[in-house]
Design a protein around this motif. Structure first.
Motif, short mmCIF file in Angstrom:
data_model
loop_
_atom_site.label_atom_id
_atom_site.label_comp_id
_atom_site.label_asym_id
_atom_site.label_seq_id
_atom_site.Cartn_x
_atom_site.Cartn_y
_atom_site.Cartn_z
N VAL A 175 33.61 3.69 -43.07
CA VAL A 175 33.89 2.66 -44.06
C VAL A 175 32.68 1.72 -44.11
O VAL A 175 32.18 1.28 -43.07
N VAL A 176 32.20 1.44 -45.33
CA VAL A 176 31.07 0.53 -45.52
C VAL A 176 31.52 -0.61 -46.43
O VAL A 176 31.92 -0.37 -47.57
N LEU A 177 31.46 -1.82 -45.92
CA LEU A 177 31.81 -3.02 -46.67
C LEU A 177 30.53 -3.66 -47.19
O LEU A 177 29.67 -4.07 -46.40
N VAL A 178 30.38 -3.73 -48.51
CA VAL A 178 29.18 -4.30 -49.13
C VAL A 178 29.54 -5.67 -49.68
O VAL A 178 30.37 -5.79 -50.60
N LEU A 179 28.93 -6.69 -49.13
CA LEU A 179 29.23 -8.07 -49.53
C LEU A 179 28.02 -8.69 -50.21
O LEU A 179 27.00 -8.97 -49.58
N GLY A 180 28.09 -8.86 -51.53
CA GLY A 180 27.07 -9.58 -52.26
C GLY A 180 25.73 -8.89 -52.36
O GLY A 180 24.71 -9.55 -52.52
N SER A 181 25.70 -7.57 -52.28
CA SER A 181 24.46 -6.83 -52.49
C SER A 181 24.64 -5.87 -53.66
O SER A 181 25.67 -5.18 -53.74
N ARG A 182 23.63 -5.80 -54.53
CA ARG A 182 23.71 -4.85 -55.63
C ARG A 182 23.27 -3.45 -55.20
O ARG A 182 23.19 -2.54 -56.02
N LEU A 183 22.97 -3.29 -53.89
CA LEU A 183 22.54 -2.00 -53.34
C LEU A 183 21.29 -1.50 -54.05
O LEU A 183 21.26 -0.44 -54.67
N VAL B 28 33.48 3.23 -49.48
CA VAL B 28 32.71 2.02 -49.74
C VAL B 28 33.59 0.98 -50.41
O VAL B 28 34.24 1.26 -51.43
N ILE B 29 33.59 -0.21 -49.83
CA ILE B 29 34.23 -1.39 -50.43
C ILE B 29 33.10 -2.31 -50.89
O ILE B 29 32.29 -2.74 -50.08
N GLN B 30 33.03 -2.60 -52.17
CA GLN B 30 31.98 -3.47 -52.67
C GLN B 30 32.59 -4.72 -53.28
O GLN B 30 33.49 -4.64 -54.13
N VAL B 31 32.09 -5.87 -52.84
CA VAL B 31 32.61 -7.17 -53.29
C VAL B 31 31.47 -7.94 -53.94
O VAL B 31 30.42 -8.16 -53.32
N ASP B 32 31.67 -8.36 -55.18
CA ASP B 32 30.63 -9.08 -55.90
C ASP B 32 31.27 -9.91 -57.00
O ASP B 32 32.35 -9.56 -57.50
N GLU B 33 30.61 -11.00 -57.37
CA GLU B 33 31.12 -11.83 -58.46
C GLU B 33 30.88 -11.21 -59.83
O GLU B 33 31.54 -11.57 -60.80
N ASP B 34 29.93 -10.29 -59.90
CA ASP B 34 29.58 -9.67 -61.18
C ASP B 34 30.19 -8.28 -61.25
O ASP B 34 29.80 -7.39 -60.50
#
Length: 555
Positions: free
Chosen positions: A266-274, A291-297
């Motif tokens: 499991v990969v948690l992505v916080l605030g990165s557009r990768l 992959v869990i991706q968290v972003d405001e956009d």
């Protein structure tokens, strides 16, 4: 109340908290400069080149999270600004760009220095417009400010025909906050908690959208036993000494540091557009990782890798909700109960690789860049704000400087050369109480080092360290690897210390590592901008690569 368009615009920006306007003065926006100069709460910073102005404004936005303004005239100034605008776009930095333009009646005729500025900046900005009516000038800038600080932040561009600014305008109020910050959805928090709780090897990647979250992110990592990577040039998003820290996803990250990410379920992505570098040329996260991706956009979510869960939310707020969720495992800080999430060996490997005192092969022609970083670590504290240029020398900075506090790294994801010196000037002006260190190669320094004159004139006091190896090392490395020969990569042995001194900086030059500490102590006693020029070995390209070794290898 009626005022001029220029006055209404500057009233708006002052009320919104903008404090510095970086520019090369031009005749097409005289009224804007006059309004800024007349207000004691604002600073009009006259720079030596528009690229320097743009980098300064971008660096201030990156440091503070609030936009600064870069201003320029028409096509010639605007195109010079473009490199800093591109950096703000790729780095998700809030920034405002105010441009003078030809007179309204001349638009579309390819008048003197005319270009369609919104069209030119369309791909580089979050918002781009030309003001055609003076009574709408401030309102247009209010919309630009909203766009620059909404969702994924970025640069917003407004062009003013030169005959508009002095005409009657109407006041406008800032449209901030731009829109409500997305809050963590309870169902999504629960889903993410379940994925992380059941994971055997959970890993997080934290990027530019997770700034100022050290306390929250460390609690989250400890609670779920998550190993944490920082995204490219975002090493300050997580304390590097924390036992769950696994390293920096940078250019050429060593394979053993990447192994935990390659093995993560499991990969948690916080605030990165990768971005390309963070993902190691889009090779991680690997297929099979959830992959869990968290972003405001929302446009960022799933744009690079397929997602098990995509969340539109403020990343640090989501992490805070996740850390206290009842479904989270009860782990002791720094020592998860599940041995499969014990990251001590991986963290120990990171510490070994980031220790400049661990030893290296001796340099034969100049100072080894590792020794420069060792001296800087001895001399400067972890509260220092570090700016850096692009180039192979930066690999040594990324590898050997440990970032322990938020907003202490100001570096271009865009990879722009010439960034370090003007960025350091912008940081020093925005936060004069902070210690600022700029790391530059001689190539980048020769592009924008003239901004030391700006620093001296305004009393900024950054310390600039120049790694002078007389070549474009990154290009030499690529040429040697792919062609077995080099060309066009030489830089003359310029008297950089003399050049810096002529601009008002105190300087020292070093060609022997035994003199580094004395030179740094001497510079510390000086006032104003200070420059240390170190003659480094041109054969030493990276901590693991020598030019001579590449040239001797088969093409």
């Amino acid at each position: 109340m009626t005022t001029t368009a220029a006055a209404a615009t500057i009233d708006l920006l002052s009320a919104a908290g903008v404090r510095r306007f970086y520019t090369v003065p031009g005749e097409s926006f005289l009224e804007l400069m006059d309004e800024v100069a007349a207000r004691p709460e604002l600073e009009l910073i006259s720079t030596r080149h528009e690229s320097g102005a743009a980098f300064m404004a971008e660096a201030e936005g990156k440091l503070t999270g609030r936009p600064a303004v870069a201003m320029a005239t028409r096509a010639v100034g605007a195109t010079n600004l473009a490199i800093g605008v591109h950096t703000a776009h790729q780095d998700s930095t809030p920034m405002l760009v105010l441009l003078g333009q030809v007179e309204t009646d001349h638009l579309g005729k390819e008048a003197f220095q005319e270009v369609d500025l919104p069209r030119f900046f369309g791909q580089l900005s979050t918002f781009a417009a030309t003001v055609h009516r003076s009574d709408r000038a401030a309102d247009t800038v209010a919309r630009a400010l909203q766009a620059a600080t909404s969702g994924r932040p970025g640069p917003a561009v407004v062009a003013f025909p030169s005959d508009v600014l002095g005409r009657p305008g109407q006041p406008a109020a800032p449209r901030l906050p731009a829109r409500p910050t997305p809050l963590a959805n309870a169902g999504q928090v629960a889903a993410a908690a379940e994925l992380l709780r059941s994971a055997r090897r959970p890993v997080a990647i934290v990027g530019e959208g997770a700034q100022d979250g050290h306390d929250v992110l460390t609690r989250l990592a400890e609670r779920y036993g998550i190993g944490v990577y920082s995204a490219f040039r975002r090493q300050d998003t997580f304390p590097n000494s924390h036992p769950n820290y696994l390293g920096h996803l940078t250019l050429g990250t060593l394979p053993d540091l990447l192994q935990p990410l390659r093995e993560a379920d499991v990969v948690l992505v916080l605030g990165s557009r990768l971005d390309e570098v963070t993902t190691q040329t889009y090779s991680v996260p690997v297929a099979g990782s959830q992959v869990i991706q968290v972003d405001e956009d929302p446009r960022t979510l799933g744009s690079v890798v397929p997602l098990a869960l995509g969340v539109v939310a403020q990343p640090v707020g989501f992490a805070a909700a996740l850390a206290v969720h009842p479904g989270a495992p009860a782990a002791h800080p720094g020592a998860p109960t599940d041995p499969t999430t014990d990251w001590s060996a991986a963290h120990r490997r990171y510490l070994e690789l980031s220790d400049p005192a661990a030893g290296h092969e001796a340099a034969e022609n100049g100072v080894h860049p590792t020794d420069v970083m060792a001296a800087l670590r001895r001399h400067l504290g972890t509260d220092t704000v570090v700016t850096n240029d692009a180039g192979n020398f930066s690999v040594f900075g990324h590898r050997y400087w440990r970032f322990e506090r938020p907003r202490t790294q100001v570096a271009p994801i865009s990879g722009a050369m010439g960034y370090a010196v003007p960025a350091a000037v912008g940081v020093a002006l925005a936060a004069p109480e902070r210690r600022v260190l700029a790391l530059a190669g001689d190539g980048g320094f020769l592009m924008t080092g003239q901004e030391l004159e700006t620093a001296a004139r305004y009393g900024a006091e950054p310390l600039v360290v120049v790694f002078q190896n007389t070549l474009y090392g990154t290009i030499a490395m690529h040429q040697a690897r792919s062609m077995g020969r080099t060309g066009g990569i030489d830089i003359g042995r310029v008297d950089l210390a003399g050049f810096a001194r002529s601009l008002g900086a105190a300087t020292r030059g070093v060609d022997d590592e035994r003199h580094l500490d004395d030179a740094l102590r001497e510079l510390d006693a000086e006032s104003g901008p200070r420059v240390l020029v170190v003659q480094t070995d041109p054969d030493v390209l990276t901590p693991t690569t020598r030019l001579s070794g590449l040239m001797g290898a088969p093409a």
